[in-house]
Design a protein around this motif. Structure first.
Motif, mmCIF file in Angstrom:
data_model
loop_
_atom_site.group_PDB
_atom_site.id
_atom_site.type_symbol
_atom_site.label_atom_id
_atom_site.label_comp_id
_atom_site.label_asym_id
_atom_site.label_seq_id
_atom_site.Cartn_x
_atom_site.Cartn_y
_atom_site.Cartn_z
ATOM 1 N N LEU A 161 40.060 52.071 30.139
ATOM 2 C CA LEU A 161 41.524 52.071 30.114
ATOM 3 C C LEU A 161 42.092 52.132 31.526
ATOM 4 C CD1 LEU A 161 44.326 52.399 28.767
ATOM 5 C CD2 LEU A 161 43.877 54.863 28.681
ATOM 6 N N ARG A 162 41.487 52.973 32.358
ATOM 7 C CA ARG A 162 41.951 53.129 33.735
ATOM 8 C C ARG A 162 41.868 51.790 34.482
ATOM 9 N NH1 ARG A 162 38.509 57.383 35.278
ATOM 10 N NH2 ARG A 162 39.673 58.824 33.982
ATOM 11 N N GLN A 163 40.752 51.089 34.317
ATOM 12 C CA GLN A 163 40.567 49.800 34.981
ATOM 13 C C GLN A 163 41.585 48.769 34.490
ATOM 14 O OE1 GLN A 163 36.539 48.139 34.994
ATOM 15 N NE2 GLN A 163 37.369 46.081 34.707
ATOM 16 N N ILE A 164 41.806 48.721 33.181
ATOM 17 C CA ILE A 164 42.746 47.751 32.607
ATOM 18 C C ILE A 164 44.163 48.040 33.085
ATOM 19 C CG2 ILE A 164 43.746 46.892 30.454
ATOM 20 C CD1 ILE A 164 41.030 47.799 29.123
ATOM 21 N N ALA A 165 44.553 49.333 33.078
ATOM 22 C CA ALA A 165 45.902 49.710 33.470
ATOM 23 C C ALA A 165 46.170 49.389 34.935
ATOM 24 C CB ALA A 165 46.115 51.201 33.203
ATOM 25 N N GLU A 166 45.192 49.664 35.791
ATOM 26 C CA GLU A 166 45.369 49.380 37.221
ATOM 27 C C GLU A 166 45.518 47.882 37.461
ATOM 28 O OE1 GLU A 166 42.042 51.275 39.058
ATOM 29 O OE2 GLU A 166 42.886 53.295 38.832
ATOM 30 N N ALA A 167 44.780 47.072 36.723
ATOM 31 C CA ALA A 167 44.900 45.622 36.865
ATOM 32 C C ALA A 167 46.268 45.133 36.387
ATOM 33 C CB ALA A 167 43.789 44.923 36.082
ATOM 34 N N ALA A 168 46.821 45.794 35.368
ATOM 35 C CA ALA A 168 48.102 45.371 34.802
ATOM 36 C C ALA A 168 49.260 45.544 35.776
ATOM 37 C CB ALA A 168 48.384 46.145 33.513
ATOM 38 N N SER A 169 49.148 46.472 36.725
ATOM 39 C CA SER A 169 50.243 46.689 37.672
ATOM 40 C C SER A 169 49.926 46.139 39.059
ATOM 41 C CB SER A 169 50.581 48.183 37.771
ATOM 42 O OG SER A 169 49.490 48.912 38.279
ATOM 43 N N ALA A 170 48.771 45.501 39.218
ATOM 44 C CA ALA A 170 48.393 44.931 40.515
ATOM 45 C C ALA A 170 48.873 43.484 40.615
ATOM 46 C CB ALA A 170 46.878 44.989 40.692
ATOM 47 N N VAL A 171 49.153 43.055 41.847
ATOM 48 C CA VAL A 171 49.511 41.651 42.078
ATOM 49 C C VAL A 171 48.232 40.821 41.939
ATOM 50 C CG1 VAL A 171 50.429 39.971 43.717
ATOM 51 C CG2 VAL A 171 51.377 42.301 43.631
ATOM 52 N N PRO A 172 48.202 39.860 41.014
ATOM 53 C CA PRO A 172 46.967 39.101 40.802
ATOM 54 C C PRO A 172 46.686 38.133 41.943
ATOM 55 C CG PRO A 172 48.729 38.207 39.444
ATOM 56 C CD PRO A 172 49.279 39.440 40.103
ATOM 57 N N GLY A 173 45.431 37.834 42.155
ATOM 58 C CA GLY A 173 45.050 36.898 43.204
ATOM 59 C C GLY A 173 45.379 35.464 42.836
ATOM 60 N N VAL A 174 45.497 34.612 43.853
ATOM 61 C CA VAL A 174 45.690 33.171 43.655
ATOM 62 C C VAL A 174 44.363 32.495 43.989
ATOM 63 C CG1 VAL A 174 46.972 31.116 44.364
ATOM 64 C CG2 VAL A 174 48.142 33.331 44.213
ATOM 65 N N PHE A 175 43.682 32.014 42.951
ATOM 66 C CA PHE A 175 42.352 31.422 43.102
ATOM 67 C C PHE A 175 42.473 29.901 43.033
ATOM 68 C CE2 PHE A 175 41.740 35.686 41.528
ATOM 69 C CZ PHE A 175 40.667 36.151 42.275
ATOM 70 N N LEU A 176 41.813 29.221 43.954
ATOM 71 C CA LEU A 176 41.881 27.767 44.044
ATOM 72 C C LEU A 176 40.525 27.177 43.685
ATOM 73 C CD1 LEU A 176 43.647 27.599 47.548
ATOM 74 C CD2 LEU A 176 44.714 27.947 45.297
ATOM 75 N N ARG A 177 40.520 26.274 42.701
ATOM 76 C CA ARG A 177 39.284 25.581 42.321
ATOM 77 C C ARG A 177 39.264 24.193 42.945
ATOM 78 N NH1 ARG A 177 38.485 21.957 38.239
ATOM 79 N NH2 ARG A 177 40.190 22.693 36.916
#
Length: 455
Positions: free
Chosen positions: A186-202
């Motif tokens: 839960l802690r890991q999921i919650a922290e990801a939910a409020s973090a700015v997501p990365g921009v990944f380029l394929r």
């Protein structure tokens, strides 16, 4: 780094407009409302950062503001949104002078300027230039390694409730995640939910190293990712203004979404159906993989999405990437052929991508998932029926909820009349801040018909 004052005024105004539009139900997506401001470059990026940041931290912002509003937080959407916007800047935008955050946010308020000014100044007084004391998690909150906020009212002692406020998450989701993944998960999921997501380029059509060289020459800073197709944009110029983007040499795709597309068993010359294809990112990878090579002939991805308005995005993507020769966009499901492989990347709760699709947390309720499951089952059955015997179906979501994932697969495979399939693998990925989104995929193989001698 301190933000430029004039630049921030425009960004703040656009962010506030988008937040109010969302609050009033005039838009479902912040991005749509932000686009109306027609900002470019840094202003556009800052407006996006502010609006999405406020939503990622909405419950926490209200928790900090509420003790200073003795009659309660205002019910008027413009004033309430402005207070959240100001408080977010004071706490979460590093390098911004407090007086600028307060003054220029209050300038956007049409009435009750004195009230807004007083509340935001009280919030500013709570921010301290020192680390939070980890021994006082309910009264001191870390904003960075060197900044913290002394909370005017304590957070709950219960960690699950505390995570819900800090990361602005509905309580019913916290309960489901705790049951499925424990408090650590839960802690890991919650922290990801409020973090700015990365921009990944394929990289598309060229190697990752070649793409990195082109972007570096354009002063776009990137670093290598674990997947050999991908780069992570880390700074410098925007990659979307580069010649490499215009030439169709990359597309944005998170590692978890890429893994689901890579899991589709297909090869040059195959016929593949992408059943819920918009905006076409997975379609483009499938097209790269089925186009003729080494003597293979044919090779086609048949892309369909029930949302006709979003189907044009598939066309835009594959044309920019130069893959239109290997993609046919179906106008209706009846035009889809029987295929060697079918990808069903179905509409879902988006519970694995709450940091990226920030508005979703406002829409999810205890009944949302059970309603979604009905369509998910129907789409998986449709995918199996479109797959030839011996072919493969990949069922994927950007959800981490078991009811939408394993639950759907197990229910469909146990349904009378559905062609028999074997589950080859299942993969659940929990979101990890700064690394990847959450999601699920299962690889199924449709059984071959029994030969006359069997049995």
């Amino acid at each position: 780094q301190t933000r430029g004052s004039a630049e921030m005024v425009s960004a703040r105004a656009a962010a506030l407009h988008a937040l109010v539009a969302l609050e009033k139900g005039q838009t479902e997506r912040l991005r749509s409302a932000l686009d109306e401001a027609k900002l470019v470059g840094r202003e556009q990026a800052l407006a996006f950062e502010l609006a999405h940041g406020v939503l990622r931290r909405e419950r926490f912002l209200d928790h900090v503001l509420a003790p200073f509003a003795h009659r309660g937080l205002p019910k008027e959407a413009p004033l309430r949104s402005a207070l959240r916007l100001g408080a977010y800047q004071l706490m979460f935008v590093g390098g911004m002078p407090a007086h600028a955050a307060v003054h220029e946010t209050v300038d956007l308020v049409r009435s009750n300027k004195g009230f807004a000014n007083a509340l935001l100044r009280r919030v500013a007084d709570c921010v301290e230039l020192r680390p939070a004391d980890p021994n006082h998690p309910t009264t001191q909150f870390p904003l960075s390694p060197t900044r913290s906020v002394l909370l005017p009212q304590p957070l709950p002692e219960n960690e699950i409730e505390r995570l819900g406020i800090v990361h602005s998450l509905p309580y019913f989701l916290l309960q489901r995640w705790t049951k499925d993944f424990g408090v650590e998960g839960l802690r890991q999921i919650a922290e990801a939910a409020s973090a700015v997501p990365g921009v990944f380029l394929r990289a598309v059509g060229i190697s990752r190293d070649e793409l990195l060289a082109e972007l570096t020459a354009a002063e776009v800073q990137c670093e290598l990712c674990e997947n050999p197709r991908q780069l992570l944009w880390t700074g410098g110029n925007s990659p979307f203004g580069s010649k490499a983007f215009a030439a169709g040499k990359f597309v944005v795709q998170d590692p978890t979404a890429l893994a689901a597309a890579e899991a589709v068993p297909c090869k040059p010359g195959d016929t593949v159906v992408d059943l819920c294809a918009a905006p076409g990112t997975k379609t483009s990878l499938l097209a790269e993989r089925v186009r003729p090579a080494g003597g293979a002939v044919g090779g086609m991805v048949h892309a369909f999405d029930i949302d006709s308005e979003r189907s044009h995005l598939i066309h835009q993507n594959v044309v920019r990437l130069g893959l239109q020769e290997f993609v046919r966009i179906a106008r209706s499901a009846s035009q889809l052929p029987v295929a060697d492989a079918v990808l069903a990347d179905v509409p879902c709760s988006n519970s694995g991508v709450l940091g990226r699709r920030v508005e979703v947390r406002r829409r999810l309720t205890g009944t949302t998932i059970s309603r979604l499951v009905i369509d998910q089952k129907r789409l998986l059955v449709q995918a199996i029926n479109l797959c030839k015997p011996g072919g493969h179906v990949v069922y994927s979501t950007c959800s981490i909820d078991r009811e939408e994932n394993d639950g759907v697969v197990d229910a469909v495979l146990g349904t009378p009349g559905v062609p028999p399939c074997e589950v080859l693998s299942r993969h659940l990925t929990l979101p990890l801040a700064g690394k990847h989104d959450g999601g699920f995929y299962a690889v199924l193989r449709r059984a071959l018909p029994a030969s006359p001698g069997d049995g």
